[in-house]
Design a protein around this motif. Structure first.
Motif, mmCIF file in Angstrom:
data_model
loop_
_atom_site.group_PDB
_atom_site.id
_atom_site.type_symbol
_atom_site.label_atom_id
_atom_site.label_comp_id
_atom_site.label_asym_id
_atom_site.label_seq_id
_atom_site.Cartn_x
_atom_site.Cartn_y
_atom_site.Cartn_z
ATOM 1 N N PRO A 34 -30.382 -32.469 -6.048
ATOM 2 C CA PRO A 34 -30.095 -31.075 -5.716
ATOM 3 C C PRO A 34 -30.000 -30.867 -4.204
ATOM 4 C CG PRO A 34 -32.182 -31.337 -6.910
ATOM 5 C CD PRO A 34 -31.786 -32.661 -6.388
ATOM 6 N N VAL A 36 -30.544 -27.558 -1.740
ATOM 7 C CA VAL A 36 -31.025 -26.178 -1.733
ATOM 8 C C VAL A 36 -31.035 -25.663 -0.299
ATOM 9 C CG1 VAL A 36 -32.443 -26.680 -3.758
ATOM 10 C CG2 VAL A 36 -33.493 -26.754 -1.491
ATOM 11 N N HIS A 46 -33.652 -22.332 -8.636
ATOM 12 C CA HIS A 46 -33.417 -23.772 -8.681
ATOM 13 C C HIS A 46 -34.426 -24.459 -9.598
ATOM 14 C CE1 HIS A 46 -30.885 -23.469 -4.952
ATOM 15 N NE2 HIS A 46 -30.247 -24.414 -5.603
ATOM 16 N N SER A 83 -25.935 -27.391 -6.450
ATOM 17 C CA SER A 83 -26.774 -26.350 -5.869
ATOM 18 C C SER A 83 -26.599 -25.093 -6.705
ATOM 19 C CB SER A 83 -26.388 -26.067 -4.410
ATOM 20 O OG SER A 83 -27.259 -25.085 -3.869
ATOM 21 N N ALA A 84 -27.595 -24.196 -6.672
ATOM 22 C CA ALA A 84 -27.546 -22.986 -7.490
ATOM 23 C C ALA A 84 -27.503 -21.724 -6.647
ATOM 24 C CB ALA A 84 -28.755 -22.950 -8.428
ATOM 25 N N VAL A 258 -23.572 -21.799 -9.941
ATOM 26 C CA VAL A 258 -23.922 -23.199 -9.696
ATOM 27 C C VAL A 258 -22.682 -23.895 -9.149
ATOM 28 C CG1 VAL A 258 -24.599 -25.389 -10.736
ATOM 29 C CG2 VAL A 258 -25.672 -23.253 -11.504
#
Length: 329
Positions: A34, A36, A46, A83-84, A258
């Motif tokens: 991930p 972030v 996340h 990534s969210a 996302v």
């Protein structure tokens, strides 16, 4: 002979059970990387996805923490998988410059109705300052002067964020360069000073966004009000819906999605389906952010927030996992 039948039957059971058990964890053996941001308030959404991915058998690598533009470049370069925190409109330029659709996909809609804009204290709003364009008047701008230079002090955007380009563009577009100073730096430090000024009964002018804890501390409609802008004008002539609740806020009414690499999505249909169907109510994120602002800000605290959210939405969460497992069959 009987022993042979017993062994054969056991073997048959193990073969039959193998794929069934494997389908529960389609991500087994895959490590997800991930990317972030450094904003603690964005860890919550996340980690909900991390928990779901782990329940699907994936291993989560230590997340890279970077700023928004760098986040997009990292994904585009293959230094991470997803990534969210991609704002569909606000971050589109970052998406394009990092390689766009050739290497990445915006998947699903994790959060609907994300807002940004300018706000002032309610007393000043009720007294008639209701548009950003009003600040072109030096006398109006002076109401928000905190350092004695006669110009309004706008508590603004962190350098390098997508909001910086919009604010800088609009200050020029609406002729506000001579009357407004865009104060930038650590947002939490700037907004803490803004909140203190409001509590002292002083006029305030600031930028913020939702979901975020600030709108729980300075409540729109009660403590503060959103300003309108003279008309929609975004960098590069971009077009977007900027109207919320009948008011033109000047920023796109956005969604948070996302963002994932195409090669990762193709190789991991379970994760791709999870990203497609997962959704979190924006008010749940703001409420969690308020818990952080009130002192529940350790990593363990955030993990507990995640556990509490999943428990409160167990059927929905289990539905995500079921659909993701089905997609991997």
């Amino acid at each position: 002979m009987k022993q042979f039948h017993k062994l054969s039957f056991a073997l048959l059971l193990s073969v039959a059970a193998g794929p069934l058990l494997a389908s529960e964890t389609p991500g087994e053996g895959v490590t997800v990387r991930p990317v972030v941001t450094t904003q603690i308030e964005e860890f919550f959404q996340h980690r909900i996805l991390f928990r779901a991915l782990e329940d699907l058998g994936y291993t989560i690598a230590e997340p890279q923490e970077v700023e928004y533009q760098t986040l997009h470049m990292a994904l585009g370069a293959g230094d991470g998988d997803f990534s969210a925190v991609h704002w569909n409109t606000l971050h589109h330029a970052f998406f394009e410059e990092a390689g766009g659709e050739a290497v990445m996909t915006k998947v699903g809609t994790l959060v609907e109705g994300a807002l940004q804009g300018y706000l002032v204290d309610k007393a000043t709003y009720d007294a008639g300052v209701q548009s950003l364009g009003d600040l072109k008047d030096p006398a109006v701008a002076a109401k928000f002067d905190g350092d004695g230079d006669g110009k309004a002090d706008l508590a603004g955007c962190v350098p390098g964020w997508g909001c910086e380009a919009v604010i800088e563009h609009q200050l020029t577009e609406f002729g506000l360069r001579d009357t407004v100073t865009h104060n930038q730096g650590s947002y939490n430090a700037i907004i803490a000073d803004t909140i203190a000024r409001q509590q002292n009964g002083e006029p305030i002018l600031y930028y913020t966004w939702t979901p975020y804890w600030v709108s729980g501390a300075l409540v729109p409609g009660k403590d503060v009000e959103w300003l309108s802008v003279p008309y929609t004008s975004l960098p590069g002539g971009a077009e977007a819906n900027t109207t919320f609740d009948g008011k033109n806020l000047g920023f796109a009414v956005d969604s948070i999605r996302v963002l994932a690499r195409n090669d990762f999505l193709e190789a991991n249909p379970a994760a791709a389906k999870l990203f497609e169907i997962a959704s979190i109510d924006i008010n749940d994120i703001s409420a969690e952010n308020k818990l952080i602002a009130d002192g529940e800000d350790s990593s363990d605290d955030i993990d507990k927030h995640v556990s509490d959210w999943i428990a409160a939405h167990q059927a929905e969460y289990d539905g995500w996992l079921a659909e993701a497992r089905k997609a991997a069959e």
